[in-house]
Design a protein around this motif. Sequence first.
Motif, mmCIF file in Angstrom:
data_model
loop_
_atom_site.group_PDB
_atom_site.id
_atom_site.type_symbol
_atom_site.label_atom_id
_atom_site.label_comp_id
_atom_site.label_asym_id
_atom_site.label_seq_id
_atom_site.Cartn_x
_atom_site.Cartn_y
_atom_site.Cartn_z
ATOM 1 N N PRO A 74 -4.269 6.685 -19.458
ATOM 2 C CA PRO A 74 -4.816 5.883 -18.560
ATOM 3 C C PRO A 74 -4.915 6.698 -17.190
ATOM 4 O O PRO A 74 -6.063 6.317 -16.263
ATOM 5 C CB PRO A 74 -3.992 4.754 -18.433
ATOM 6 N N VAL A 78 -8.745 4.829 -16.106
ATOM 7 C CA VAL A 78 -8.372 3.760 -15.519
ATOM 8 C C VAL A 78 -9.128 3.738 -13.820
ATOM 9 O O VAL A 78 -10.075 2.840 -13.581
ATOM 10 C CB VAL A 78 -6.789 3.387 -14.943
ATOM 11 N N LEU A 115 -1.322 -4.447 -13.350
ATOM 12 C CA LEU A 115 -2.603 -4.842 -13.114
ATOM 13 C C LEU A 115 -3.177 -4.064 -11.994
ATOM 14 O O LEU A 115 -2.443 -3.426 -11.225
ATOM 15 C CB LEU A 115 -2.257 -6.565 -12.366
ATOM 16 N N ASP A 176 5.500 -2.007 -8.531
ATOM 17 C CA ASP A 176 5.562 -0.781 -9.348
ATOM 18 C C ASP A 176 5.590 0.566 -8.531
ATOM 19 O O ASP A 176 5.104 0.476 -7.372
ATOM 20 C CB ASP A 176 4.311 -0.527 -10.327
ATOM 21 N N ASP A 177 6.010 1.524 -8.963
ATOM 22 C CA ASP A 177 6.119 3.000 -8.314
ATOM 23 C C ASP A 177 6.521 2.606 -6.789
ATOM 24 O O ASP A 177 6.097 3.368 -5.989
ATOM 25 C CB ASP A 177 4.597 3.344 -8.229
HETATM 26 P P1 C2E Z 1 3.089 3.186 -14.862
HETATM 27 O O1 C2E Z 1 2.824 1.803 -14.721
HETATM 28 O O2 C2E Z 1 3.993 3.495 -13.344
HETATM 29 O O3 C2E Z 1 3.843 3.786 -16.011
HETATM 30 C C1 C2E Z 1 4.639 4.580 -16.411
HETATM 31 C C2 C2E Z 1 4.277 6.068 -16.844
HETATM 32 O O4 C2E Z 1 4.982 6.892 -16.859
HETATM 33 C C3 C2E Z 1 3.395 5.913 -18.292
HETATM 34 O O5 C2E Z 1 2.467 6.699 -18.209
HETATM 35 C C4 C2E Z 1 4.633 6.328 -19.118
HETATM 36 O O6 C2E Z 1 4.092 6.736 -20.331
HETATM 37 C C5 C2E Z 1 5.344 7.488 -18.250
HETATM 38 N N1 C2E Z 1 6.573 7.642 -18.494
HETATM 39 C C6 C2E Z 1 7.430 6.825 -19.130
HETATM 40 N N2 C2E Z 1 8.728 7.325 -19.120
HETATM 41 C C7 C2E Z 1 8.653 8.607 -18.781
HETATM 42 C C8 C2E Z 1 9.556 9.545 -18.623
HETATM 43 O O7 C2E Z 1 10.869 9.602 -18.842
HETATM 44 N N3 C2E Z 1 9.208 10.845 -18.045
HETATM 45 C C9 C2E Z 1 7.785 11.086 -17.806
HETATM 46 N N4 C2E Z 1 7.315 12.120 -17.332
HETATM 47 N N5 C2E Z 1 6.755 9.965 -17.886
HETATM 48 C C10 C2E Z 1 7.292 8.766 -18.292
HETATM 49 P P2 C2E Z 1 1.029 6.443 -18.891
HETATM 50 O O8 C2E Z 1 1.169 5.494 -20.094
HETATM 51 O O9 C2E Z 1 0.274 7.576 -19.119
HETATM 52 O O10 C2E Z 1 0.371 5.294 -17.656
HETATM 53 C C11 C2E Z 1 0.105 5.850 -16.514
HETATM 54 C C12 C2E Z 1 -0.152 4.882 -15.551
HETATM 55 O O11 C2E Z 1 -1.559 4.116 -15.965
HETATM 56 C C13 C2E Z 1 0.643 3.875 -15.287
HETATM 57 O O12 C2E Z 1 1.835 4.204 -14.554
HETATM 58 C C14 C2E Z 1 -0.309 2.600 -14.795
HETATM 59 O O13 C2E Z 1 -0.318 2.695 -13.512
HETATM 60 C C15 C2E Z 1 -1.526 3.008 -15.374
HETATM 61 N N6 C2E Z 1 -1.678 1.950 -16.657
HETATM 62 C C16 C2E Z 1 -1.252 2.027 -17.645
HETATM 63 N N7 C2E Z 1 -1.731 0.889 -18.563
HETATM 64 C C17 C2E Z 1 -2.575 0.143 -17.573
HETATM 65 C C18 C2E Z 1 -3.065 -1.022 -17.888
HETATM 66 O O14 C2E Z 1 -2.974 -1.591 -18.984
HETATM 67 N N8 C2E Z 1 -3.860 -1.430 -16.839
HETATM 68 C C19 C2E Z 1 -3.986 -0.807 -15.600
HETATM 69 N N9 C2E Z 1 -4.789 -1.385 -14.526
HETATM 70 N N10 C2E Z 1 -3.266 0.366 -15.411
HETATM 71 C C20 C2E Z 1 -2.474 0.616 -16.515
#
Ligand code: C2E
Length: 273
Positions: A74, A78, A115, A176-177
């Motif tokens: 994403p 995204v 979101l 978040d974050d």
């Molecule tokens: P986020 O919402 O802060 O999600 C956490 C991210 O950290 C996710 O990456 C998850 O796979 C990753 N993560 C979880 N545990 C760990 C860990 O122990 N170590 C490390 N290094 N990473 C971990 P992902 O799935 O690649 O998503 C990245 C970002 O993309 C998300 O950050 C969110 O901001 C966005 N995102 C994901 N799905 C959606 C969605 O449906 N809609 C929107 N608007 N944004 C999304």
Amino acid sequence: RAKADGRGISRFFEPAMDAAIQTRRGVELDLGTALAQEQFALAFQPFLDLSANRIAGFEALLRWHHPVRGVVSPAAFVPIAEETGLIVPLGEWVLRQACREAARWPHAVRVSVNLSPVQFRGGAIDATVIAALREADLDPRRLELEITEGVLLQDSEATLAMLHRLKRLGVRIAMDDFGTGYSSLGYLRAFPFDKIKIDRAFVADLAVRPDALAIVRAVTTLADSLGMSTTAEGVETEEQLAHLRAAGCTEVQGYLISRPVAAGAVAPMLRCG
Ligand code: C2E
Ligand code: MG
Ligand code: MG
Ligand code: MG
């Protein structure tokens, strides 16, 4: 300046930059058809309640299974979906899909959905949420919406009004974050979040930097006194977990507990845990 002379723009680009632009353009074009071609899927990552030692819910994370590029993260698409506006129908798909999945889980745990700030701009995100809940027949209390500080940076009055409207539906709102943007404390005063997600950056530094531990302790204490719960993101080691437990964190999420899993793996996980 390159802008002054449109025909001269290409002279200013390095070949590597050119390749990046080509890739981006490719992603942009493919994104347009990806939704219709059902190339998107949701992965689910659990978060663990530390006092009950139980899974409290799952965060829905968007995945793009590109026919040629494979799984695209994403982070790579995204921002482009936000610029092109595709994030609005895509975000609606995520909400509906997440609610539909959660309604089928064997235990009534929560589902969290991320979101985008862009979804707030049309002023109709509440209608989308209502429709998704109704269609899935999901209890609103089981839905948690994750927003970032970016949401509060734009048109803050309209955004706050919308957040209050969403909260009146009975859904939970999470920040978040937390800690990566600015004016974070002001936001906590402006809106009663149900949960604060402490950014992975602080968790990663827990065992190596005393200041990270101090910050995590301060955030959990602050959240507690404001009636908000806390979730630590990106927990990867037992040592980090021990620190978070001691700091009084409510929930933890990260590879140590589980990586994001396919939708079909959620029910078995809930039956075991
Ligand atoms: P986020 O919402 O802060 O999600 C956490 C991210 O950290 C996710 O990456 C998850 O796979 C990753 N993560 C979880 N545990 C760990 C860990 O122990 N170590 C490390 N290094 N990473 C971990 P992902 O799935 O690649 O998503 C990245 C970002 O993309 C998300 O950050 C969110 O901001 C966005 N995102 C994901 N799905 C959606 C969605 O449906 N809609 C929107 N608007 N944004 C999304
Ligand atoms: Mg999130
Ligand atoms: Mg996060
Ligand atoms: Mg993040």
